[in-house]
Enzyme design. Structure first.
Site, PDB file in Angstrom:
ATOM      1  N   LYS A  44       0.822  -1.224   0.000  1.00 30.99           N
ATOM      2  CA  LYS A  44       0.000   0.000   0.000  1.00 30.99           C
ATOM      3  C   LYS A  44       0.847   1.261   0.000  1.00 30.99           C
ATOM      4  O   LYS A  44       0.582   2.192  -0.740  1.00 30.99           O
ATOM      5  CB  LYS A  44      -0.855   0.104   1.286  1.00 30.99           C
ATOM      6  CG  LYS A  44      -1.858  -0.960   1.511  1.00 30.99           C
ATOM      7  CD  LYS A  44      -2.672  -0.660   2.775  1.00 30.99           C
ATOM      8  CE  LYS A  44      -1.892  -0.539   4.052  1.00 30.99           C
ATOM      9  NZ  LYS A  44      -1.335  -1.683   4.672  1.00 30.99           N
ATOM     10  N   ARG A  46       0.774  -8.994  13.850  1.00 31.17           N
ATOM     11  CA  ARG A  46       0.236  -7.989  12.916  1.00 31.17           C
ATOM     12  C   ARG A  46      -0.704  -8.631  11.913  1.00 31.17           C
ATOM     13  O   ARG A  46      -1.752  -8.072  11.588  1.00 31.17           O
ATOM     14  CB  ARG A  46       1.379  -7.286  12.171  1.00 31.17           C
ATOM     15  CG  ARG A  46       2.003  -6.188  12.996  1.00 31.17           C
ATOM     16  CD  ARG A  46       3.315  -5.760  12.419  1.00 31.17           C
ATOM     17  NE  ARG A  46       3.200  -4.997  11.195  1.00 31.17           N
ATOM     18  CZ  ARG A  46       4.178  -4.882  10.303  1.00 31.17           C
ATOM     19  NH1 ARG A  46       5.325  -5.491  10.491  1.00 31.17           N
ATOM     20  NH2 ARG A  46       4.005  -4.145   9.241  1.00 31.17           N
TER      21      ARG A  46
HETATM   22  P1  ADP Z   1       1.644  -1.958   8.075  1.00 35.27           P
HETATM   23  O1  ADP Z   1       0.406  -1.697   7.249  1.00 35.27           O
HETATM   24  O2  ADP Z   1       2.772  -2.496   7.264  1.00 35.27           O
HETATM   25  O3  ADP Z   1       1.383  -2.742   9.329  1.00 35.27           O
HETATM   26  P2  ADP Z   1       1.728   0.828   8.983  1.00 35.27           P
HETATM   27  O4  ADP Z   1       2.901   1.697   8.842  1.00 35.27           O
HETATM   28  O5  ADP Z   1       0.494   1.178   8.199  1.00 35.27           O
HETATM   29  O6  ADP Z   1       2.248  -0.607   8.590  1.00 35.27           O
HETATM   30  O7  ADP Z   1       1.286   0.722  10.527  1.00 35.27           O
HETATM   31  C1  ADP Z   1       2.204   0.389  11.524  1.00 35.27           C
HETATM   32  C2  ADP Z   1       1.522   0.242  12.868  1.00 35.27           C
HETATM   33  O8  ADP Z   1       0.919   1.505  13.270  1.00 35.27           O
HETATM   34  C3  ADP Z   1       0.363  -0.754  12.955  1.00 35.27           C
HETATM   35  O9  ADP Z   1       0.816  -2.086  13.127  1.00 35.27           O
HETATM   36  C4  ADP Z   1      -0.381  -0.225  14.182  1.00 35.27           C
HETATM   37  O10 ADP Z   1       0.290  -0.558  15.383  1.00 35.27           O
HETATM   38  C5  ADP Z   1      -0.272   1.280  14.031  1.00 35.27           C
HETATM   39  N1  ADP Z   1      -1.416   1.847  13.275  1.00 35.27           N
HETATM   40  C6  ADP Z   1      -1.357   2.474  12.068  1.00 35.27           C
HETATM   41  N2  ADP Z   1      -2.586   2.843  11.658  1.00 35.27           N
HETATM   42  C7  ADP Z   1      -3.456   2.437  12.609  1.00 35.27           C
HETATM   43  C8  ADP Z   1      -4.877   2.480  12.763  1.00 35.27           C
HETATM   44  N3  ADP Z   1      -5.652   3.036  11.819  1.00 35.27           N
HETATM   45  N4  ADP Z   1      -5.417   1.948  13.878  1.00 35.27           N
HETATM   46  C9  ADP Z   1      -4.658   1.401  14.824  1.00 35.27           C
HETATM   47  N5  ADP Z   1      -3.315   1.297  14.760  1.00 35.27           N
HETATM   48  C10 ADP Z   1      -2.711   1.811  13.665  1.00 35.27           C
END
Ligand code: ADP
Length: 217
Positions: free
Chosen positions: A13, A165
């Site tokens: 993404k 995750r």
């Molecule tokens: P990925 O999609 O590879 O897990 P991201 O960079 O999008 O990586 O997110 C990293 C972490 O940030 C998530 O595992 C979570 O802990 C937190 N996070 C991000 N966006 C959200 C959300 N909308 N709600 C809850 N936690 C979030």
């Protein structure tokens, strides 16, 4: 153009959203990057979020909805935006519906990047990231091709956080897709192929006229 990129951790993404943002000249809103910036700056939110991210868990809906509300109100979102990493739970999706209504906005498309679980586990374990621009690279790369920064491993890409995750994604985030399928907004794209192939498919999905657009099942 208001776009929502949906997919599992490791589905690509972030890579696709960065390119789309550059193409359309609209901001890429990545909630994970926003949280990591708070952690790096040592803010109270960052201190609270750090152990949650490291364990591969989700930050509370209340906090995340507040962050996104503030971000979407900023003037740079007026011409459009690309949302990446939010909503990750059904309550977040419902809150986002309300927020979009309040702001007089609507999503033009939800792009779902579909990748098998085995492939996700393979991609996340050992991938490296540029601490400056967040681009990701396969294991054993040393420096970022764009800004030459030395690559690091994200704390939540360490083996002990990868499985939680994926598990929390399956439990809490998979139902979010049904929320948007009901509104017939979803384009499902095969997320396994070269970055360029996938990008071309994404671009087609978001630019073709609604009347001729093929809906996913
Ligand atoms: P990925 O999609 O590879 O897990 P991201 O960079 O999008 O990586 O997110 C990293 C972490 O940030 C998530 O595992 C979570 O802990 C937190 N996070 C991000 N966006 C959200 C959300 N909308 N709600 C809850 N936690 C979030």
């Amino acid at each position: 153009m208001n776009l929502l990129l949906y997919g599992a951790p490791g589905s690509g993404k972030g890579t696709q959203a960065t390119r789309l943002g550059d193409h359309f000249g609209i901001p890429h809103i990545a909630t994970g990057d926003m949280l990591r910036a708070e952690i790096q700056a040592g803010t109270p939110l960052g201190l609270e979020a750090q152990p949650i991210l490291a364990a591969g868990q989700y930050v509370s809906d209340e906090i995340m909805i507040g962050i996104v509300r503030n971000r979407l109100r900023r003037p740079d979102c007026k011409p459009g935006f690309i949302m990446d990493g939010f909503p990750r739970t059904v309550p977040q999706a419902e809150a986002l519906d309300g927020l979009m209504r309040e702001l007089g906005k609507a999503f033009d498309r939800v792009v779902y990047l579909r990748v098998d679980i085995d492939e996700l586990l393979r991609r996340l374990s050992g991938r490296l990231v540029c601490p400056a621009c967040q681009r990701t690279y396969p294991p054993s790369t040393t420096a970022c091709a764009v800004d030459k920064s030395l690559l690091v491993q994200r704390e939540d890409d360490k083996p002990e956080a990868v499985r939680p995750r994926i598990e929390i994604y399956l439990e809490k985030t998979v139902p979010v897709l049904d929320h948007y399928r009901g509104a017939r907004l979803v384009s499902e794209i095969d997320g396994q192929g070269t970055m360029e192939e996938i990008y071309q498919h994404v671009l087609t999905a978001v630019t073709q006229p609604a009347a001729t657009r093929k809906q996913s099942a």
